[in-house]
Design a protein around this motif. Structure first.
Motif, PDB file in Angstrom:
ATOM      1  N   GLU A 215     -15.490  29.586   0.695  1.00  0.00           N
ATOM      2  CA  GLU A 215     -15.056  28.478   1.550  1.00  0.00           C
ATOM      3  C   GLU A 215     -16.050  27.326   1.488  1.00  0.00           C
ATOM      4  N   HIS A 219     -14.876  23.585   0.386  1.00  0.00           N
ATOM      5  CA  HIS A 219     -14.858  22.530   1.406  1.00  0.00           C
ATOM      6  C   HIS A 219     -16.075  21.608   1.382  1.00  0.00           C
ATOM      7  N   TRP A 248      -5.023  35.047   1.093  1.00  0.00           N
ATOM      8  CA  TRP A 248      -6.231  34.432   1.681  1.00  0.00           C
ATOM      9  C   TRP A 248      -6.693  33.262   0.820  1.00  0.00           C
ATOM     10  N   GLU A 251      -4.418  30.279   1.386  1.00  0.00           N
ATOM     11  CA  GLU A 251      -4.556  29.741   2.741  1.00  0.00           C
ATOM     12  C   GLU A 251      -5.889  29.054   2.963  1.00  0.00           C
ATOM     13  N   HIS A 252      -6.975  29.620   2.432  1.00  0.00           N
ATOM     14  CA  HIS A 252      -8.310  29.106   2.725  1.00  0.00           C
ATOM     15  C   HIS A 252      -8.874  28.190   1.631  1.00  0.00           C
TER      16      HIS A 252
END
Length: 367
Positions: A215, A219, A248, A251-252
């Motif tokens: 993540e 991001h 996952w 989605e992430h």
């Protein structure tokens, strides 16, 4: 600066930054979530970070287990300068204890004699340039554990226009994660499974920190990264686990992060397991794509459809591959589909490289 400059390295040992002293006098290493507690003269599980002079030092700076020119697809990276050669090297040790390790002779080594080759950051950068490599890969064992060496090599490579690629399990703490990935242009992250049970039982680690790293990469950085999962029969290859993992990721991380499903072969402490059937890889790829992963690949097998890259918009085959060998190329100079003009996510040049499947061991010249 993470490490002493190369001129101040003494017997391949440099001071490090990420550690603190405990109340009982031991030193805790804060580089990875393992948080090894060591006393003077002891080493962490990774073997290359040791307590000396009441601080954590890296004791393998400038030493490697060997150098080789690989195709970038071997890392595997399918969306980063396809077809180009990459100078690969690693050291010894690892901060995980995967029973299936397929580089165990290096990553599990407890002998400094494994590090037979010496190379300064400058030597490595110059060698990559001389040999025509577009990138240098920190691989074979996890570059997280030799972070100070990797960062200095990356800095030297940047001066020569050479890209840096981390092949990593992503098992690193939040604070050192920032400078480590700031130095990288691309990464392949091993997502070894999708249960805490698998990570604890098979890898001696934990899943949550790896997901946090993924993540963070998506991001907080501009690093191009792809994900690899080695599928082991009856361990991490169930439909339920693959469903949860790929859902996952979408989605992430979004649908554009490539996922590679690669074949296990019996090695190190998992000699009792059979090789992964090709059908398992095809099934995993199908599940990923059904869940919205746009670029899912099979690996370690000859599978032209599963290895090739397709336009998610019109279905055109954009990069034909058979293992590491490239075939038809259907991208324009800007990396767009020649059929419909849709951009392919990644880092592409006007023409593909032509290194192919060749693997070439090399010796570095003395500086």
């Amino acid at each position: 600066m993470m490490a002493e400059s190369p001129s101040s390295v003494t017997q391949n040992t440099v001071t490090t930054k990420y550690w603190h002293e405990l109340e009982d006098g031991r030193i805790q290493c804060d580089l990875c979530p393992r948080h090894c507690h060591v006393r003077e003269g002891q080493r962490g599980l990774c073997f290359v970070r040791a307590c000396e002079d009441h601080q954590i030092k890296l004791v393998s700076y400038g030493r490697s287990s060997g150098f080789c020119i690989d195709p970038i697809e071997k890392k595997p990276l399918n969306h980063f300068l396809p077809g180009t050669p990459v100078l690969s090297f690693g050291t010894a040790g690892c901060n995980l204890a995967c029973k299936f390790c397929q580089n165990w002779d290096m990553s599990k080594s407890r002998e400094m004699d494994t590090l037979a080759d010496s190379a300064s950051p400058h030597q490595l950068a110059q060698a990559a340039k001389r040999l025509g490599c577009r990138s240098i890969a920190y691989t074979y064992n996890d570059p997280v554990i030799f972070m100070e060496y990797a960062l200095d090599v990356a800095a030297a490579c940047k001066e020569e226009g050479i890209h840096s690629v981390a092949v990593t399990a992503g098992y690193i703490c939040p604070e050192p994660r920032v400078p480590f990935f700031a130095a990288m242009d691309a990464a392949n992250v091993d997502l070894k499974g999708f249960t805490e049970r698998f990570y604890k039982k098979i890898c001696g680690g934990a899943l949550a920190p790896v997901l946090e790293t993924l993540e963070y990469l998506y991001h907080e950085t501009d690093v191009w990264f792809e994900i690899t999962t080695l599928l082991i029969p009856d361990e991490n290859d169930s439909d339920a686990e693959l469903q949860e993992m790929t859902q996952w990721v979408v989605e992430h991380l979004g649908p554009e992060v490539p996922m590679h499903f690669t074949a296990f072969h019996p090695d190190w402490k998992m000699l009792d397991k059979p090789r992964t059937p090709a059908a398992t890889l095809t099934r995993a790829r199908s599940i990923a794509m059904q869940n919205g992963v746009r670029y899912a690949y099979t690996g370690n097998v000859h599978d032209l459809p599963g290895s090739s890259t397709y336009c998610h918009q019109c279905g055109e085959c954009l990069i034909e591959r058979d293992w590491y060998q490239l075939g038809d190329w259907r991208l324009d100079a800007a990396g767009h589909c020649l059929g419909c003009g849709t951009a392919l996510p990644g880092r592409f040049e006007a023409q593909p490289g032509y290194w192919g499947a060749m693997r070439q061991p090399v010796r570095l010249k003395a500086s």
